[in-house]
Scaffold this motif. Structure first.
Motif, PDB file in Angstrom:
ATOM      1  N   LYS A  50       0.830  -1.200   0.000  1.00  0.00           N
ATOM      2  CA  LYS A  50       0.000   0.000   0.000  1.00  0.00           C
ATOM      3  C   LYS A  50       0.870   1.257   0.000  1.00  0.00           C
ATOM      4  N   ARG A  51       1.904   1.246   0.865  1.00  0.00           N
ATOM      5  CA  ARG A  51       2.819   2.386   0.892  1.00  0.00           C
ATOM      6  C   ARG A  51       3.515   2.571  -0.466  1.00  0.00           C
ATOM      7  N   LEU A  52       3.782   1.438  -1.101  1.00  0.00           N
ATOM      8  CA  LEU A  52       4.461   1.471  -2.414  1.00  0.00           C
ATOM      9  C   LEU A  52       3.666   2.277  -3.429  1.00  0.00           C
ATOM     10  N   GLU A  53       2.359   2.059  -3.456  1.00  0.00           N
ATOM     11  CA  GLU A  53       1.516   2.749  -4.440  1.00  0.00           C
ATOM     12  C   GLU A  53       1.414   4.240  -4.133  1.00  0.00           C
ATOM     13  N   GLN A  54       1.414   4.592  -2.816  1.00  0.00           N
ATOM     14  CA  GLN A  54       1.242   5.990  -2.441  1.00  0.00           C
ATOM     15  C   GLN A  54       2.559   6.768  -2.455  1.00  0.00           C
ATOM     16  N   PHE A  55       3.606   6.101  -1.958  1.00  0.00           N
ATOM     17  CA  PHE A  55       4.868   6.777  -1.721  1.00  0.00           C
ATOM     18  C   PHE A  55       5.802   6.758  -2.942  1.00  0.00           C
ATOM     19  N   LEU A  56       5.680   5.723  -3.749  1.00  0.00           N
ATOM     20  CA  LEU A  56       6.547   5.545  -4.922  1.00  0.00           C
ATOM     21  C   LEU A  56       8.029   5.671  -4.545  1.00  0.00           C
ATOM     22  N   PRO A  57       8.543   4.769  -3.757  1.00  0.00           N
ATOM     23  CA  PRO A  57       9.933   4.861  -3.283  1.00  0.00           C
ATOM     24  C   PRO A  57      10.921   4.573  -4.386  1.00  0.00           C
ATOM     25  N   GLN A  58      12.100   5.093  -4.196  1.00  0.00           N
ATOM     26  CA  GLN A  58      13.196   4.826  -5.121  1.00  0.00           C
ATOM     27  C   GLN A  58      14.062   3.668  -4.627  1.00  0.00           C
ATOM     28  N   VAL A  59      14.082   3.474  -3.331  1.00  0.00           N
ATOM     29  CA  VAL A  59      14.829   2.364  -2.730  1.00  0.00           C
ATOM     30  C   VAL A  59      13.907   1.679  -1.712  1.00  0.00           C
ATOM     31  N   VAL A  60      13.897   0.332  -1.733  1.00  0.00           N
ATOM     32  CA  VAL A  60      13.070  -0.450  -0.798  1.00  0.00           C
ATOM     33  C   VAL A  60      13.987  -1.409  -0.037  1.00  0.00           C
ATOM     34  N   ILE A  61      13.906  -1.353   1.319  1.00  0.00           N
ATOM     35  CA  ILE A  61      14.649  -2.301   2.168  1.00  0.00           C
ATOM     36  C   ILE A  61      13.616  -3.190   2.862  1.00  0.00           C
ATOM     37  N   SER A  62      13.773  -4.507   2.686  1.00  0.00           N
ATOM     38  CA  SER A  62      12.792  -5.438   3.257  1.00  0.00           C
ATOM     39  C   SER A  62      13.498  -6.560   4.000  1.00  0.00           C
ATOM     40  N   ASP A  63      12.899  -6.961   5.118  1.00  0.00           N
ATOM     41  CA  ASP A  63      13.387  -8.137   5.840  1.00  0.00           C
ATOM     42  C   ASP A  63      12.948  -9.372   5.079  1.00  0.00           C
ATOM     43  N   PHE A  64      13.732 -10.465   5.247  1.00  0.00           N
ATOM     44  CA  PHE A  64      13.362 -11.706   4.568  1.00  0.00           C
ATOM     45  C   PHE A  64      12.200 -12.397   5.263  1.00  0.00           C
ATOM     46  N   ARG A  65      12.330 -12.540   6.582  1.00  0.00           N
ATOM     47  CA  ARG A  65      11.316 -13.289   7.319  1.00  0.00           C
ATOM     48  C   ARG A  65      10.268 -12.327   7.863  1.00  0.00           C
ATOM     49  N   MET A  66       9.058 -12.460   7.322  1.00  0.00           N
ATOM     50  CA  MET A  66       7.933 -11.657   7.781  1.00  0.00           C
ATOM     51  C   MET A  66       6.691 -12.532   7.774  1.00  0.00           C
ATOM     52  N   PRO A  67       5.716 -12.240   8.627  1.00  0.00           N
ATOM     53  CA  PRO A  67       4.474 -13.021   8.607  1.00  0.00           C
ATOM     54  C   PRO A  67       3.716 -12.804   7.301  1.00  0.00           C
ATOM     55  N   GLY A  68       3.078 -13.858   6.868  1.00  0.00           N
ATOM     56  CA  GLY A  68       2.365 -13.749   5.575  1.00  0.00           C
ATOM     57  C   GLY A  68       3.343 -13.823   4.414  1.00  0.00           C
ATOM     58  N   MET A  69       3.380 -12.794   3.626  1.00  0.00           N
ATOM     59  CA  MET A  69       4.256 -12.720   2.449  1.00  0.00           C
ATOM     60  C   MET A  69       5.690 -12.456   2.890  1.00  0.00           C
ATOM     61  N   ASN A  70       6.646 -13.309   2.520  1.00  0.00           N
ATOM     62  CA  ASN A  70       8.031 -13.094   2.916  1.00  0.00           C
ATOM     63  C   ASN A  70       8.678 -12.025   2.046  1.00  0.00           C
ATOM     64  N   GLY A  71       9.924 -11.723   2.371  1.00  0.00           N
ATOM     65  CA  GLY A  71      10.635 -10.646   1.688  1.00  0.00           C
ATOM     66  C   GLY A  71      10.870 -10.892   0.205  1.00  0.00           C
ATOM     67  N   VAL A  72      11.117 -12.150  -0.176  1.00  0.00           N
ATOM     68  CA  VAL A  72      11.370 -12.465  -1.590  1.00  0.00           C
ATOM     69  C   VAL A  72      10.136 -12.174  -2.430  1.00  0.00           C
ATOM     70  N   GLU A  73       8.980 -12.672  -1.948  1.00  0.00           N
ATOM     71  CA  GLU A  73       7.742 -12.441  -2.697  1.00  0.00           C
ATOM     72  C   GLU A  73       7.413 -10.953  -2.749  1.00  0.00           C
TER      73      GLU A  73
END
Length: 522
Positions: A50-73
């Motif tokens: 959701k933030r992606l659509e609103q914020f339109l970031p140039q760089v995204v940092i994501s953790d690998f292990r997250m509940p639900g959808m993991n970082g790779v997906e």
């Protein structure tokens, strides 16, 4: 390109942090605070999208292990929506498999291992923003290149169309020029002034050329191609035109023909345009007109002289006749007086013939006349010419008692003289016999002039009455005599009949209608 197409670089970089642990988010924000970036956070992948659509970031940092959808997906989804955004993954020591999967699926820019080095983290994020800017510039340059290529392609297509149009116009102009050049009836050629080489010639030029073959007209000398000469023509105006830079002209005599040649230099090219006008017939016609004027003057003079001669001639004849009546004359005197009277009468007949021949023909001059007398008067005049041709014999076979005809005897005498003159010229070596016959055939009278000359070839017969046609050598005939004779006979309602045999002579017979038939003519 999806959202990336509408994304524009702002004054500050935009960074999105996604991790399910608040402490990690706070720690990263604190470390990255030293950079000039806007930072947004999300605690899971769904919120991150959701933030992606609103914020339109140039760089995204994501953790690998997250509940639900993991970082790779999640980063794979980021790649689909914002392909240009640089993707960084936080991984633990036990996440090597995740690293391989991330590389294969979402093309990760960098990996940062937990725990991280703050300087390394800042440097990695800065490199990601630089990579984003580089990709943006590359895309801009790529779009610019594509736009320029499209514009070049359009301009190239427009240029090709213009070139094709211009080529067609030039081709049409060339065809028009060539057709105009070839339609000119005057022989015309463009020549190289230094060596008389023909560069271009029109069809009229090729027709009068000595070789007669237009295929070899280029790159040959004009004097050789046109006249079959080995050297330039005497009086050629081409050198003068080149020397003065102005047009020049002169007359050139070649093989019995006279050409007026004009040369016009082409400025700065060393070439000359030459025109050739055959004035042989024109000069011949001029000479014939001059001769006609001379003959008219001679005719007027002859008429005047004849009138002047008539007076003393009448006195001679009268005195001779009076002296013959004297009874005391001896026989010898009477013979002398008879000769004087005979000679005077002969002179009188010649004078009368001259008067008839020199008089201008008019409609009112037409009258009834005797054909044999008309032919005899013409023969009297012609006999004077035979004195210079002693080996030519003139025979007269004139019928008597013919019905009178209606017409102009002076004009018909001219026809007889012309036929006699032609017959004399047809005698080989000025030796042979000329014969004149008169007679009647049905409702027509006729006179015929025969010669024992060379005869007329069959191929020439259809043209012998055409104006300016002659088989005689140059200077010995104009080709007008028979055409004028034909017109005179036709004007009198008569017809010509020609009988000829090569090597055995010719016979020209003129049939004239007797007045009863003539009156019924329109």
């Amino acid at each position: 390109m999806g959202l990336a197409h509408t994304q524009e670089a702002g004054a500050r970089g935009r960074l999105l942090l996604v991790d399910d642990e608040e402490n990690i988010l706070k720690s990263i924000r604190r470390v990255l605070r030293r950079g000039d970036w806007d930072i947004e956070t999300a605690t899971d992948a769904e919120e991150g999208l959701k933030r992606l659509e609103q914020f339109l970031p140039q760089v995204v940092i994501s953790d690998f292990r997250m509940p639900g959808m993991n970082g790779v997906e999640f980063l794979a989804r980021v790649k689909e929506q914002v392909p240009r955004a640089q993707r960084i993954m936080l991984t633990g020591q036990a996440d090597q498999t995740a690293i391989e999967e991330a590389i294969n699926r979402s093309e990760i820019f960098r990996f940062i291992s937990k725990p991280w080095n703050d300087s390394h983290l800042v440097l990695t994020v800065k490199s990601a923003f630089e990579q984003y800017a580089l990709l943006a510039e590359n895309e801009r340059l790529h779009r610019m290149t594509q736009d320029q290529n499209a514009e070049l392609k359009r301009l190239n297509a427009d240029l090709e169309a213009r070139v094709e149009t211009r080529t067609l116009m030039l081709s049409q102009a060339k065809r028009d020029w060539e057709q105009t050049f070839d339609c000119i009836e005057t022989p015309l050629a463009v020549m190289q002034g230094t060596d008389y080489t023909v560069r271009r010639a029109n069809l009229a030029y090729l027709k009068v050329a000595a070789s007669g073959d237009g295929a070899t007209a280029s790159a040959v000398n004009c004097f050789q191609y046109l006249f079959g000469r080995d050297s330039p023509c005497v009086g050629c105006p081409l050198p003068s035109a080149l020397e003065t830079g102005k047009g020049a002209r002169s007359e050139i005599q070649q093989k019995g023909r006279t050409f007026v040649v004009a040369a016009y230099p082409m400025p700065g090219e060393g070439r000359v345009v030459c025109t050739y006008r055959d004035v042989t017939e024109e000069y011949s016609l001029t000479k014939r007109l001059i001769e006609t004027e001379k003959m008219a003057a001679v005719g007027q003079l002859a008429g005047g002289v004849a009138h002047e001669i008539n007076n003393p001639l009448g006195g001679i004849l009268a005195f001779a006749q009076l002296m013959k009546r004297d009874l005391g004359r001896s026989e010898a005197d009477r013979e002398s007086l008879d000769l004087i009277e005979e000679s005077a009468l002969r002179c009188k007949r010649i004078v009368e013939s001259l008067l008839k021949f020199s008089r201008h023909s008019k409609v009112e001059d037409r009258r009834h006349f005797e054909l044999s007398k008309c032919v005899e008067d013409a023969a009297v005049l012609f006999k004077a010419q035979l004195k210079s041709n002693p080996r030519v014999t003139l025979e007269l076979n004139l019928a008597s008692g013919l019905p009178k005809l209606f017409g102009d005897p002076a004009q018909l005498s001219q026809v007889v003289l012309n036929l006699l003159q032609n017959g004399l010229q047809a005698l080989p070596g000025a030796e042979g016999t000329l014969k004149i016959d008169t007679g009647r055939e049905g409702d027509r009278c006729f006179f015929a002039v025969s010669d024992s000359g060379t005869g007329i070839e069959e191929r020439h017969l259809p043209r012998i009455f055409e104006p300016s046609f002659t088989t005689k050598p140059p200077g010995e005939g104009t080709g007008l005599g028979l055409s004028i004779a034909y017109r005179i006979v036709q004007d009198h309602g008569g017809v010509f009949q020609v009988d000829t045999q090569v090597g055995h002579g010719s016979r020209f017979t003129v049939f004239l209608p007797i007045p009863l038939q003539l009156e019924r003519l329109p």
